[in-house]
Design an enzyme around this catalytic site. Structure first.
Site, PDB file in Angstrom:
ATOM      1  N   HIS A  62      38.114  33.127  28.648  1.00  0.00           N
ATOM      2  CA  HIS A  62      39.280  33.996  28.884  1.00  0.00           C
ATOM      3  C   HIS A  62      40.174  33.964  27.636  1.00  0.00           C
ATOM      4  O   HIS A  62      41.039  33.112  27.499  1.00  0.00           O
ATOM      5  CB  HIS A  62      40.042  33.515  30.118  1.00  0.00           C
ATOM      6  CG  HIS A  62      41.039  34.509  30.646  1.00  0.00           C
ATOM      7  ND1 HIS A  62      41.492  35.582  29.904  1.00  0.00           N
ATOM      8  CD2 HIS A  62      41.665  34.599  31.851  1.00  0.00           C
ATOM      9  CE1 HIS A  62      42.366  36.281  30.639  1.00  0.00           C
ATOM     10  NE2 HIS A  62      42.481  35.704  31.818  1.00  0.00           N
ATOM     11  N   HIS A 100      44.937  38.655  27.830  1.00  0.00           N
ATOM     12  CA  HIS A 100      46.125  38.707  28.704  1.00  0.00           C
ATOM     13  C   HIS A 100      47.199  37.681  28.381  1.00  0.00           C
ATOM     14  O   HIS A 100      47.880  37.186  29.289  1.00  0.00           O
ATOM     15  CB  HIS A 100      45.694  38.582  30.171  1.00  0.00           C
ATOM     16  CG  HIS A 100      44.644  39.568  30.560  1.00  0.00           C
ATOM     17  ND1 HIS A 100      43.921  39.497  31.720  1.00  0.00           N
ATOM     18  CD2 HIS A 100      44.168  40.678  29.929  1.00  0.00           C
ATOM     19  CE1 HIS A 100      43.061  40.491  31.790  1.00  0.00           C
ATOM     20  NE2 HIS A 100      43.181  41.228  30.702  1.00  0.00           N
ATOM     21  N   TYR A 118      47.161  34.570  27.604  1.00  0.00           N
ATOM     22  CA  TYR A 118      47.034  33.155  27.941  1.00  0.00           C
ATOM     23  C   TYR A 118      46.688  32.390  26.662  1.00  0.00           C
ATOM     24  O   TYR A 118      46.730  32.975  25.577  1.00  0.00           O
ATOM     25  CB  TYR A 118      46.027  32.980  29.085  1.00  0.00           C
ATOM     26  CG  TYR A 118      46.552  33.652  30.339  1.00  0.00           C
ATOM     27  CD1 TYR A 118      47.724  33.181  30.945  1.00  0.00           C
ATOM     28  CD2 TYR A 118      45.939  34.784  30.881  1.00  0.00           C
ATOM     29  CE1 TYR A 118      48.254  33.810  32.073  1.00  0.00           C
ATOM     30  CE2 TYR A 118      46.463  35.407  32.012  1.00  0.00           C
ATOM     31  CZ  TYR A 118      47.623  34.920  32.596  1.00  0.00           C
ATOM     32  OH  TYR A 118      48.148  35.543  33.702  1.00  0.00           O
TER      33      TYR A 118
HETATM   34  C1  LIG Z   1      44.542  40.650  41.685  1.00  0.00           C
HETATM   35  C2  LIG Z   1      44.047  40.646  40.269  1.00  0.00           C
HETATM   36  C3  LIG Z   1      43.730  39.440  39.681  1.00  0.00           C
HETATM   37  C4  LIG Z   1      43.255  39.409  38.358  1.00  0.00           C
HETATM   38  N1  LIG Z   1      42.876  38.219  37.811  1.00  0.00           N
HETATM   39  C5  LIG Z   1      42.306  38.185  36.572  1.00  0.00           C
HETATM   40  C6  LIG Z   1      41.753  36.979  36.059  1.00  0.00           C
HETATM   41  O1  LIG Z   1      41.722  35.924  36.701  1.00  0.00           O
HETATM   42  N2  LIG Z   1      41.225  37.021  34.807  1.00  0.00           N
HETATM   43  C7  LIG Z   1      41.207  38.164  34.043  1.00  0.00           C
HETATM   44  O2  LIG Z   1      40.731  38.146  32.916  1.00  0.00           O
HETATM   45  N3  LIG Z   1      41.687  39.327  34.545  1.00  0.00           N
HETATM   46  C8  LIG Z   1      42.215  39.375  35.785  1.00  0.00           C
HETATM   47  N4  LIG Z   1      42.618  40.573  36.309  1.00  0.00           N
HETATM   48  C9  LIG Z   1      42.368  41.826  35.573  1.00  0.00           C
HETATM   49  C10 LIG Z   1      41.056  42.458  36.059  1.00  0.00           C
HETATM   50  O3  LIG Z   1      39.935  41.673  35.677  1.00  0.00           O
HETATM   51  C11 LIG Z   1      40.848  43.878  35.469  1.00  0.00           C
HETATM   52  O4  LIG Z   1      40.762  43.789  34.077  1.00  0.00           O
HETATM   53  C12 LIG Z   1      41.963  44.819  35.844  1.00  0.00           C
HETATM   54  O5  LIG Z   1      42.237  44.760  37.242  1.00  0.00           O
HETATM   55  C13 LIG Z   1      41.613  46.281  35.472  1.00  0.00           C
HETATM   56  O6  LIG Z   1      40.426  46.682  36.112  1.00  0.00           O
HETATM   57  P1  LIG Z   1      40.461  47.635  37.430  1.00  0.00           P
HETATM   58  O7  LIG Z   1      41.283  48.829  37.031  1.00  0.00           O
HETATM   59  O8  LIG Z   1      39.017  47.962  37.680  1.00  0.00           O
HETATM   60  O9  LIG Z   1      41.110  46.863  38.535  1.00  0.00           O
HETATM   61  C14 LIG Z   1      43.124  40.610  37.619  1.00  0.00           C
HETATM   62  C15 LIG Z   1      43.461  41.821  38.239  1.00  0.00           C
HETATM   63  C16 LIG Z   1      43.900  41.851  39.544  1.00  0.00           C
HETATM   64  C17 LIG Z   1      44.223  43.177  40.183  1.00  0.00           C
END
Ligand SMILES: Cc1cc2nc3c(=O)[nH]c(=O)nc-3n(C[C@H](O)[C@H](O)[C@H](O)COP(=O)(O)O)c2cc1C
Length: 367
Positions: free
Chosen positions: A179, A182, A184
């Site tokens: 990771h 974002h 981190y």
């Molecule tokens: C509830 C939630 C939790 C997420 N947790 C993570 C995470 O643990 N690690 C990460 O890299 N991205 C995380 N994301 C981002 C998602 O992996 C993804 O990149 C983002 O939701 C955009 O994709 P989508 O439009 O298909 O939802 C999270 C997103 C959501 C909605």
């Protein structure tokens, strides 16, 4: 023509049933950092339905790395054992699963990580209030001040990533996703808003931390089982890279040298133009077709800079994903919220049924 989403493919060393990945989504359902039977069933359901690649939610590499309540870890024996029940469930469903390994850096909090100070490249703290913590009277809790990391601590955390990769293998994962996105810890080194160091980990060497982490993880698992997630733009302000045109080629060349061959480029929205065309060498700028402000979507810029494989994500509709795969803009399409909302995502695609809309209340339980 076959549906590009449903065609089997090889990602590094991983044979996938199709080009659909479940994006990593934190669910905060693993008390004491230990994934439960419900967590195993949740991932197992998506594998049994046919998802090609399951990427786990962010999983912390140490107690100190933790910034959210009830997120899983992969640093204790008990956690490894619990994860092995999750990977069993996914494998029983015919799926492939990687573990997203995570250190939240300045987003860690003493109330969630056993009372330790949060740590970051230069002691910069996140603005605003913690999204998941409240005082007993309901008032918001600010982020904690973070400690700048010394040389010794940097080396220890790199080894924590190595150990997490080894634990992931022991738990039956088919690989890991680092990771690096974002804002981190890894991204805090890459992003000059957070990295103000003038030593060998800052400035022109700001991507070195990402590279050193990648190197030890690749040593542990091999290039074909390591994904690296990154995000030049996650939201405006503190969380966006300061110099994306310089940082993107720098990060990608550092990762390539470290042995990474599979990238997961994270953009909030797939076609959002966020990368200045100057990130590309001059001869590629014309074919790149930037928007009137001279910017490119992250995936297009990455594709033109990266000789390896690429996973795309961000508000992808099924049709946009199909075009992106057919045009080889990406090799795998990842879906986050749509896969939270639709445990039978692949079946619905096969049967041409509409997908259920995601709503945030779906995070209250594991379906
Ligand atoms: C509830 C939630 C939790 C997420 N947790 C993570 C995470 O643990 N690690 C990460 O890299 N991205 C995380 N994301 C981002 C998602 O992996 C993804 O990149 C983002 O939701 C955009 O994709 P989508 O439009 O298909 O939802 C999270 C997103 C959501 C909605």
């Amino acid at each position: 023509m076959p549906d590009p989403l449903l065609v089997p493919m090889r990602l590094g060393d991983l044979d996938l049933r199709n080009a659909i990945a479940m994006a990593p989504c934190t669910r905060c359902m693993s008390p004491d950092g230990i994934p439960t039977a419900d967590v195993a069933a949740y991932y197992g359901r998506r594998a049994a339905d046919g998802v090609g690649l399951v990427i786990s939610e962010g999983t912390v590499i140490s107690q100190r790395a933790n910034g959210y309540p009830d997120v899983p870890g992969i640093f204790s024996e008990q956690q490894v054992e619990a994860w092995s029940r999750v990977t069993d469930a996914v494998h029983r469903g015919g799926g492939t699963m990687v573990c997203q390994i995570w250190h939240t850096g300045a987003y860690a909090h003493p109330r969630l990580n056993g009372g330790q100070a949060s740590e970051s490249p230069s002691g910069v703290s996140p603005e605003g209030y913690h999204s998941r913590l409240r005082e007993p009277d309901g008032s918001p809790v600010p982020y904690a001040p973070s400690e700048p990391m010394g040389e010794r601590r940097i080396r220890e955390v790199i080894q924590d990533f190595r150990r997490a990769a080894a634990h992931a293998r022991e738990a039956g994962f088919d690989g890991v996703e680092i990771h690096g996105a974002h804002t981190y810890l890894i991204d805090q080194f890459t992003n000059l808003n957070w990295n103000r160091r003038d030593d060998a980990w800052g400035g022109e060497s700001r991507c070195r931390f990402a590279g050193e982490v990648a190197k030890v993880v690749v040593e542990e698992l091999g290039s074909g089982r390591v994904l690296f997630r990154f995000s030049p733009y996650w939201s405006a302000g503190q969380r966006a890279w300061v110099k994306p045109a310089k940082t993107l080629p720098l990060l990608l060349s550092t990762l390539w040298e470290a042995g990474v061959r599979i990238l997961h480029a994270s953009s909030p929205s797939f076609d959002l133009p966020v990368i200045p065309v100057e990130a590309l060498p001059e001869e590629k700028r014309e074919v790149a077709q930037p928007d009137p402000e001279g910017k490119l979507p992250l995936h297009r810029a990455t594709r033109l800079l990266w000789p390896g494989q690429l996973i795309g994500v961000g508000e992808l509709s099924l049709d946009r994903a199909r075009i992106a795969l057919a045009d080889e803009e990406i090799d795998v399409a990842a879906f986050g919220r749509a896969l939270i909302a639709n445990p039978r995502f692949v079946t619905r695609i096969r049967e041409g049924k509409p997908l259920r809309e995601y709503t945030p209340d779906m995070l209250m339980h594991l379906e």
